[in-house]
Design a protein around this motif. Sequence first.
Motif, PDB file in Angstrom:
ATOM      1  N   THR A   1     -14.662 -25.656 -52.470  1.00  0.00           N
ATOM      2  CA  THR A   1     -15.915 -25.708 -53.231  1.00  0.00           C
ATOM      3  C   THR A   1     -15.725 -25.344 -54.697  1.00  0.00           C
ATOM      4  O   THR A   1     -16.601 -25.608 -55.518  1.00  0.00           O
ATOM      5  CB  THR A   1     -16.951 -24.739 -52.626  1.00  0.00           C
ATOM      6  N   GLY A   2     -14.609 -24.682 -55.013  1.00  0.00           N
ATOM      7  CA  GLY A   2     -14.380 -24.222 -56.377  1.00  0.00           C
ATOM      8  C   GLY A   2     -15.104 -22.927 -56.695  1.00  0.00           C
ATOM      9  O   GLY A   2     -15.079 -22.456 -57.822  1.00  0.00           O
ATOM     10  N   ARG A   3     -15.717 -22.337 -55.703  1.00  0.00           N
ATOM     11  CA  ARG A   3     -16.456 -21.082 -55.915  1.00  0.00           C
ATOM     12  C   ARG A   3     -15.521 -19.881 -55.833  1.00  0.00           C
ATOM     13  O   ARG A   3     -14.599 -19.844 -55.031  1.00  0.00           O
ATOM     14  CB  ARG A   3     -17.546 -20.927 -54.856  1.00  0.00           C
ATOM     15  N   SER A   4     -15.814 -18.894 -56.671  1.00  0.00           N
ATOM     16  CA  SER A   4     -15.075 -17.636 -56.614  1.00  0.00           C
ATOM     17  C   SER A   4     -16.072 -16.500 -56.731  1.00  0.00           C
ATOM     18  O   SER A   4     -17.206 -16.692 -57.178  1.00  0.00           O
ATOM     19  CB  SER A   4     -14.035 -17.555 -57.730  1.00  0.00           C
ATOM     20  N   ALA A   5     -15.646 -15.315 -56.314  1.00  0.00           N
ATOM     21  CA  ALA A   5     -16.547 -14.170 -56.342  1.00  0.00           C
ATOM     22  C   ALA A   5     -15.743 -12.882 -56.409  1.00  0.00           C
ATOM     23  O   ALA A   5     -14.553 -12.856 -56.094  1.00  0.00           O
ATOM     24  CB  ALA A   5     -17.434 -14.178 -55.105  1.00  0.00           C
ATOM     25  N   CYS A   6     -16.421 -11.838 -56.805  1.00  0.00           N
ATOM     26  CA  CYS A   6     -15.821 -10.509 -56.914  1.00  0.00           C
ATOM     27  C   CYS A   6     -16.742  -9.531 -56.190  1.00  0.00           C
ATOM     28  O   CYS A   6     -17.961  -9.595 -56.339  1.00  0.00           O
ATOM     29  CB  CYS A   6     -15.687 -10.140 -58.395  1.00  0.00           C
ATOM     30  N   PHE A   7     -16.161  -8.610 -55.398  1.00  0.00           N
ATOM     31  CA  PHE A   7     -16.951  -7.698 -54.586  1.00  0.00           C
ATOM     32  C   PHE A   7     -16.453  -6.270 -54.713  1.00  0.00           C
ATOM     33  O   PHE A   7     -15.255  -6.038 -54.872  1.00  0.00           O
ATOM     34  CB  PHE A   7     -16.873  -8.102 -53.109  1.00  0.00           C
ATOM     35  N   GLY A   8     -17.374  -5.341 -54.575  1.00  0.00           N
ATOM     36  CA  GLY A   8     -17.038  -3.930 -54.636  1.00  0.00           C
ATOM     37  C   GLY A   8     -16.600  -3.361 -53.304  1.00  0.00           C
ATOM     38  O   GLY A   8     -16.077  -2.254 -53.246  1.00  0.00           O
ATOM     39  N   SER A   9     -16.806  -4.120 -52.230  1.00  0.00           N
ATOM     40  CA  SER A   9     -16.407  -3.622 -50.910  1.00  0.00           C
ATOM     41  C   SER A   9     -15.888  -4.759 -50.038  1.00  0.00           C
ATOM     42  O   SER A   9     -16.199  -5.928 -50.250  1.00  0.00           O
ATOM     43  CB  SER A   9     -17.580  -2.948 -50.204  1.00  0.00           C
ATOM     44  N   GLU A  10     -15.112  -4.383 -49.048  1.00  0.00           N
ATOM     45  CA  GLU A  10     -14.583  -5.365 -48.109  1.00  0.00           C
ATOM     46  C   GLU A  10     -15.709  -5.994 -47.297  1.00  0.00           C
ATOM     47  O   GLU A  10     -15.681  -7.181 -46.997  1.00  0.00           O
ATOM     48  CB  GLU A  10     -13.569  -4.693 -47.187  1.00  0.00           C
ATOM     49  N   ALA A  11     -16.730  -5.202 -46.963  1.00  0.00           N
ATOM     50  CA  ALA A  11     -17.863  -5.713 -46.180  1.00  0.00           C
ATOM     51  C   ALA A  11     -18.588  -6.828 -46.938  1.00  0.00           C
ATOM     52  O   ALA A  11     -18.932  -7.866 -46.347  1.00  0.00           O
ATOM     53  CB  ALA A  11     -18.826  -4.583 -45.846  1.00  0.00           C
ATOM     54  N   GLU A  12     -18.815  -6.643 -48.233  1.00  0.00           N
ATOM     55  CA  GLU A  12     -19.464  -7.682 -49.041  1.00  0.00           C
ATOM     56  C   GLU A  12     -18.610  -8.954 -49.081  1.00  0.00           C
ATOM     57  O   GLU A  12     -19.133 -10.064 -48.981  1.00  0.00           O
ATOM     58  CB  GLU A  12     -19.686  -7.191 -50.472  1.00  0.00           C
ATOM     59  N   MET A  13     -17.312  -8.752 -49.193  1.00  0.00           N
ATOM     60  CA  MET A  13     -16.412  -9.892 -49.232  1.00  0.00           C
ATOM     61  C   MET A  13     -16.449 -10.661 -47.922  1.00  0.00           C
ATOM     62  O   MET A  13     -16.502 -11.880 -47.909  1.00  0.00           O
ATOM     63  CB  MET A  13     -14.983  -9.429 -49.538  1.00  0.00           C
ATOM     64  N   ARG A  14     -16.465  -9.956 -46.803  1.00  0.00           N
ATOM     65  CA  ARG A  14     -16.506 -10.607 -45.497  1.00  0.00           C
ATOM     66  C   ARG A  14     -17.787 -11.418 -45.306  1.00  0.00           C
ATOM     67  O   ARG A  14     -17.757 -12.511 -44.741  1.00  0.00           O
ATOM     68  CB  ARG A  14     -16.353  -9.576 -44.381  1.00  0.00           C
TER      69      ARG A  14
END
Length: 72
Positions: free
Chosen positions: A48-61
């Motif tokens: 999709t070309g999407r990227s993201a940054c998260f403060g926790s592993e739970a948010e990333m999951r």
Amino acid sequence: MKIIEVWLQLKSKLQKLVTALSASSELQVWQKSDRYGHIYWRAYNPITGRSACFGSEAEMRIWIEMQYYQEM
């Protein structure tokens, strides 16, 4: 142009080609830390070309699950 300059240009182009040919369509996730030592997570979906940054592993999951269900 000197031989060394030609070689360096060719080497750079070959490295880019190898990178492009070996690019995976799998979701990429990695853990990083800022200059203060705070841990955060980065994720990239090459489909999709999407990227993201998260403060926790739970948010990333959660983001990963959302990416998976959007592709279905």
